[in-house]
Design an enzyme around this catalytic site. Sequence first.
Site, short mmCIF file in Angstrom:
data_model
loop_
_atom_site.label_atom_id
_atom_site.label_comp_id
_atom_site.label_asym_id
_atom_site.label_seq_id
_atom_site.Cartn_x
_atom_site.Cartn_y
_atom_site.Cartn_z
N HIS A 1 43.65 49.08 54.73
CA HIS A 1 45.10 49.42 54.78
C HIS A 1 45.70 48.78 56.63
CE1 HIS A 1 46.26 53.09 52.38
NE2 HIS A 1 46.12 51.78 51.45
N CYS B 1 41.22 27.60 45.55
CA CYS B 1 41.64 28.26 46.73
C CYS B 1 41.09 29.91 47.26
CB CYS B 1 42.52 29.10 45.53
SG CYS B 1 42.04 30.60 44.44
C1 PEP Z 1 37.97 33.52 46.06
O1 PEP Z 1 37.08 33.65 45.40
O2 PEP Z 1 37.42 32.01 45.91
C2 PEP Z 1 38.57 33.94 45.65
C3 PEP Z 1 40.41 32.82 46.47
O3 PEP Z 1 39.63 35.31 45.27
P1 PEP Z 1 38.97 36.37 45.98
O4 PEP Z 1 38.52 35.97 47.24
O5 PEP Z 1 40.62 37.01 45.79
O6 PEP Z 1 37.38 36.92 45.65
#
Ligand code: PEP
Length: 757
Positions: free
Chosen positions: A365, A677
């Site tokens: 948290h 992403c």
């Molecule tokens: C990833 O796996 O690159 C991603 C963007 O998702 P997370 O980091 O939430 O697994």
Amino acid sequence: MLEVLRRIVQEVNGARNLNTALSTMVRRIRKAMKTDVCSFYLFDTEQQRLILMETIGLHAQAVGQVFLRPGEGLVGLVAQREEPLNLEDAHGHPQFRYFAETGEERFASFLGVPIIHQRRMLGVLVVQQQDKRRFDEGDEAFLVTMAAQLSGVLAHALATGGLNRPSRDTAQELSQATFKGLAASPGMVIGEAVVIAPPADLDGVPDLIPTDIEYEIVRLKEAIYRVRDEIRAAGERLASRISAQELALFEVYQQMLGEAALTQEVEKRIREGQWAPGALADVVRRHVQYMERVDDNYLRERAADIRDLGRRVLAHLQEGSPQTPESFPERTVLIGDEISVASLGEVARDKLVGLVSIRGSSSSHVAILARAMGIPTVLGMVDLPLPRLNGAPVVLDGHRGRLFVRPDEELLSYYRGMIDEEAALAEMLEHEQDLPSRTPDNYDMPLMVNTGLAVDAVASLKSRISGVGLYRTEVPFMITERFPGEQEQMRLYRDQLESFAPLPVVMRTLDIGGDKDLPYFPIDEANPFLGWRGIRVTLDHPEVLMVQLRAMLRASQGVGNLQILLPMITNVDEVDDAQRLIARAQAELAEEGVKVEKPRVGVMIEVPATLYQLEALAQRVDFFSVGSNDLTQYLLAVDRNNPRVAGLYDACHPAVLSALVRLAREAAALNVPTSVCGELAGDPAGALLLMGMGFNALSMNAPSLPRVRAAIRRVPLTSAQTLVDETLGLASPREVRMHLEKRMGEWQLAHLMPPRD
Ligand code: PEP
Ligand code: MG
């Protein structure tokens, strides 16, 4: 034998300090191996020499007096070769060197093994025997196993006891010390350590029989009432700076305190004949023990909350007077065994510059809050010697996960320079943040943001981005006490969609499992990253997924910028099933008179299998989004959260880069828009590579935008494409990193690279 090994490790582990740990170690090993001598030579990395630190059997006065360089004498040979040396007649060996102080000429046989922790030589463990004795294979195996098992324990004892080694004088004792942990929130600060000792020690409460039971109960209730008041006040102080969701954490605290169960249990114990502090300590300990045994990150964090609350109540019972928010120094770096959300609110915000704690990980948290509030934070700093830190000047580096205690002038001025540079850079970059992310050869590279918490802060960036590339819906799920209902979710999602409309908002369906647990939905598995994660969980629980899909669709009514993203896709069947549920949710809403358009649907490319199924996937979805974090961990078989293999995790591994190049090419041929992403997109050099590969958008945490935009505005697309070709010819992640640094330097962009080791 195993039992003996286990007991020795346990005893050494339980020692109060380094000296006791070493002395226990040599005594117990000598006894177990029935030899005359057992000694430990510590390798001092600064001085590059071994020093006799502890012995049983050699002259005690030799401790701290015998020094050897690697390669010198038999002990030095063991250290240099990093392998065991077993000699029946030590004196006959050409390397034998006699140290008069030790009186070791009496000992003929020698067995030495190195103690190595994470490839680092810690020292040499030696057993010796007066008569000629060939230590047999069993002895050697025992000592090697012992050394391997003790290495972690010893590394910890050395780090924590490192500030007062016996051979060091007081001046050195107070010299600079460096500690390493997990970087949880970026930034660098210079400040003063304030150790928040647990307000009261639950383990130090004696058992007493109360003289007046009713009085004990009254003062218990009074103490609980006062703690509730303090927490409410701390929440209010933070209220204007954090979002409503984050503030809900304070509610959770209030609820725990208000929970009849806890109070009643303590009251019951008082009635059974315990005084209030003792009854409270018993109950809290029992709850904490239970929760800590459960193999679930979220519950373990909750155990910390309960322990913290227990200590606060105890402090009031003991008439302790907690520090006031104003009494903290101007630049407080708050350090604790565990830092709770409530203790964050205890320091006036303008005085709080950094956070460090022994426990916790980036999913605690406190890490979530620290990132939202922009406070540099390092957690999981297991080697910190807390009692000796209070009031010490410190430098905290949230990029590299480092804490420097009593920094010397050289380090201070280095960090002053870095901090000034970072501030100047931020100011300089700010000027171009309203300009398009366009390369000098006029190529527009769409930049998007990843969101989850504190929507308000990010929404102000609307004019600077092309949309939300990843809204991690599990984040709001992580700070509630149960699955949020359809209406509750709908409001959250509508907030997001409206804040960014008309820009697209890519909402990912619940991605739990792996390292992301929900308190009310624990998943306990041996290999959580290879297990029940993301879409695998939600397809098995259509009741959960349907509520979320309906909430998303309902929220999109009249806004029209929703896109849905499916995480952890491995098979096309999963996509078909999810699409069916999306269509069903749409139909159900239509029956209720809620007309929404079918949103664009995409899949995350993060399981390597999907790289080979792009065509089949393309027939089923509208876009791809590359989760480079998971794709890296699965391609390299490196758990992204395991510190032991952290050095192997690198999104710039040539294998990952060549997979990305092929992926971008094939997705373009299939005409499927593809964005990235993962964290790689937020790294300026990584972003240039991804642009050069041809990805259609880059989505990152908001704080990464300025640097990435600056890089894109200075490097032509053609140069980025050349950079991709150049790196593809390199064989190791190290070579790739070095090459990227070289090119970034040539482009005068070295200052954009985040600091690293
Ligand atoms: C990833 O796996 O690159 C991603 C963007 O998702 P997370 O980091 O939430 O697994
Ligand atoms: Mg992922």
